[in-house]
Write a protein that holds these residues in place. Structure first.
Motif, PDB file in Angstrom:
ATOM      1  N   UNK A 221      -5.508   0.718   3.154  1.00 35.47           N
ATOM      2  CA  UNK A 221      -6.002  -0.353   2.095  1.00 35.47           C
ATOM      3  C   UNK A 221      -5.172  -1.490   2.113  1.00 35.47           C
ATOM      4  N   UNK A 222      -3.710  -1.445   2.150  1.00 37.62           N
ATOM      5  CA  UNK A 222      -2.941  -2.369   2.215  1.00 37.62           C
ATOM      6  C   UNK A 222      -3.073  -3.338   3.379  1.00 37.62           C
TER       7      UNK A 222
ATOM      8  N   UNK B 298      -3.284  11.232   1.658  1.00 36.37           N
ATOM      9  CA  UNK B 298      -3.544  10.567   0.550  1.00 36.37           C
ATOM     10  C   UNK B 298      -2.690   9.187   0.530  1.00 36.37           C
ATOM     11  N   UNK B 299      -1.475   9.432   1.111  1.00 35.08           N
ATOM     12  CA  UNK B 299      -0.433   8.222   1.265  1.00 35.08           C
ATOM     13  C   UNK B 299      -1.016   7.306   2.188  1.00 35.08           C
ATOM     14  N   UNK B 300      -1.432   7.750   3.596  1.00 37.31           N
ATOM     15  CA  UNK B 300      -1.954   6.923   4.661  1.00 37.31           C
ATOM     16  C   UNK B 300      -3.280   6.072   4.149  1.00 37.31           C
ATOM     17  N   UNK B 301      -4.170   6.545   3.173  1.00 41.54           N
ATOM     18  CA  UNK B 301      -5.107   5.871   2.739  1.00 41.54           C
ATOM     19  C   UNK B 301      -4.867   4.564   2.071  1.00 41.54           C
ATOM     20  N   UNK B 302      -3.751   4.518   1.346  1.00 38.76           N
ATOM     21  CA  UNK B 302      -3.428   3.391   0.609  1.00 38.76           C
ATOM     22  C   UNK B 302      -2.494   2.546   1.364  1.00 38.76           C
ATOM     23  N   UNK B 303      -1.968   2.873   2.700  1.00 41.52           N
ATOM     24  CA  UNK B 303      -1.285   2.032   3.594  1.00 41.52           C
ATOM     25  C   UNK B 303      -2.436   1.263   4.418  1.00 41.52           C
TER      26      UNK B 303
ATOM     27  N   UNK C 195       0.879  -1.105   0.145  1.00 36.93           N
ATOM     28  CA  UNK C 195      -0.184  -0.010   0.087  1.00 36.93           C
ATOM     29  C   UNK C 195       0.901   1.273   0.129  1.00 36.93           C
ATOM     30  N   UNK C 196       1.951   1.087   0.697  1.00 36.06           N
ATOM     31  CA  UNK C 196       2.944   2.292   0.721  1.00 36.06           C
ATOM     32  C   UNK C 196       3.428   2.600  -0.338  1.00 36.06           C
ATOM     33  N   UNK C 197       3.749   1.645  -1.279  1.00 40.23           N
ATOM     34  CA  UNK C 197       4.417   1.869  -2.673  1.00 40.23           C
ATOM     35  C   UNK C 197       3.248   2.549  -3.640  1.00 40.23           C
ATOM     36  N   UNK C 198       2.107   1.965  -3.549  1.00 42.33           N
ATOM     37  CA  UNK C 198       0.912   2.807  -4.167  1.00 42.33           C
ATOM     38  C   UNK C 198       0.792   4.209  -3.678  1.00 42.33           C
ATOM     39  N   UNK C 199       0.808   4.295  -2.417  1.00 39.81           N
ATOM     40  CA  UNK C 199       0.633   5.727  -1.807  1.00 39.81           C
ATOM     41  C   UNK C 199       1.703   6.895  -2.339  1.00 39.81           C
TER      42      UNK C 199
END
Length: 321
Positions: free
Chosen positions: A221-222, A214-219, A111-115
């Motif tokens: 989700x991961x 925004x970054x935290x949302x992907x983390x 998720x962090x990579x995506x974010x």
């Protein structure tokens, strides 16, 4: 109720349509499955629904923040194959717990990579996560080219048979997530999340750390995808690199059904969970009614269209009145 009052009501009750749909789908399911409220049936249904419920909760956070993540299904697959290959049917509990902690970190890292690419490199979310979905799916296939492996039977039995206070284990997991989400909504982060999803530029001008949110949302989700992968592994007791392929679209569908707008800023985790249960009940109806499985895809698409169009149609009729 005038137009302004109606808009205010729907804004503060984004789950209205999903709750109505849940009642209708439940009644239909009860017709084809008369024992659906039996304790064992509820337990069986909820342990099957839980992986999608967890995944939809994470997807809802990303969409609420104005993004989208179509790599979550591939993250589920990675978690599944890691557990199935690294623990094995003869693995001991200590190793299982260790690997569960490891895959949670793997999910958060994915998720962090995506974010990073979306929030800090300013790449389009749908393109970025579409690309990383292939990366993660390929990694899962590399780890386990053919279905196999597994986890100790004791963990599968725990997931299947544990009913604290006579209730399915899934109920307690869902309650914990809802409590956590309720707490988040009362914090500054929760307000920032809705602001970023609603209008990122305006949020930035008011000193909201848009990129970090925004970054935290992907983390998040991961992390939820990793939890979903753990639940899937306990459910099926084996590994398959394509386990999560069908879950991504279903999770987005559940989020839309639950009242979270794809444009961001409105909705939340509770509605997404309701949407996931609705999709699970639809599968039950199709199964018990002996309907061709291709209808499931048709019904899912129809529900998305209705969920997106319903508020606009209602407002149109109200304006004409």
């Amino acid at each position: 109720m005038n137009k302004h009052q109606w808009q205010t009501f729907t804004l503060h009750n984004p789950y209205l349509f999903s709750l109505l749909l849940l009642v209708i789908i439940t009644l239909v399911n009860l017709f084809v499955q008369p024992d659906m409220f039996h304790r064992d049936t509820i337990n069986n249904n909820m342990r099957v629904f839980l992986p999608l419920i967890l995944l939809a909760a994470g997807e809802a956070v990303v969409i609420l923040g104005g993004g989208i993540d179509i790599s979550v299904g591939s993250i589920v697959s990675i978690v599944n194959v890691i557990l199935a290959t690294q623990v094995g049917l003869q693995g001991n509990p200590q190793k299982m717990y260790l690997m569960m902690g490891f895959v949670l970190l793997v999910g958060m890292a994915a998720g962090a990579i995506n974010g990073f690419f979306v929030a800090y490199m300013r790449l389009q979310p749908i393109i970025t996560t579409y690309a990383t979905s292939f990366l993660y799916a390929g990694l899962a296939l590399f780890i386990l080219p053919n279905p196999g492996g597994g986890i100790p039977q004791s963990f599968s039995s725990f997931y299947r048979d544990t009913t604290p206070l006579g209730l399915p284990l899934a109920f307690f997991i869902i309650a914990l997530i809802l409590l956590a989400w309720g707490f988040v909504q009362q914090t500054r982060y929760g307000r920032y999340l809705s602001a970023v999803g609603g209008k990122a530029d305006a949020a930035y001008e008011t000193a909201v750390p848009v990129s970090a949110i925004q970054f935290s949302t992907y983390v998040a989700a991961g992390l939820m995808a990793a939890l979903s992968g753990i639940a899937v592994t306990m459910l099926v007791s084996s590994g398959n690199s394509t386990t999560g392929d069908q879950l991504t679209l279903s999770s987005i569908t559940a989020v839309v059904i639950g009242g979270t707008t794809l444009s961001g800023g409105v909705g939340g985790v509770a509605g997404a969970m309701i949407g996931a249960v609705i999709l699970g009940l639809i599968k039950n109806i199709i199964s018990f009614a002996n309907i061709d499985t291709w209808w499931q895809t048709f019904v899912n698409a129809a529900i998305i269209v209705v969920a997106l169009a319903a508020p606009g149609v209602i407002n149109l009729f109200r304006r004409k009145r």
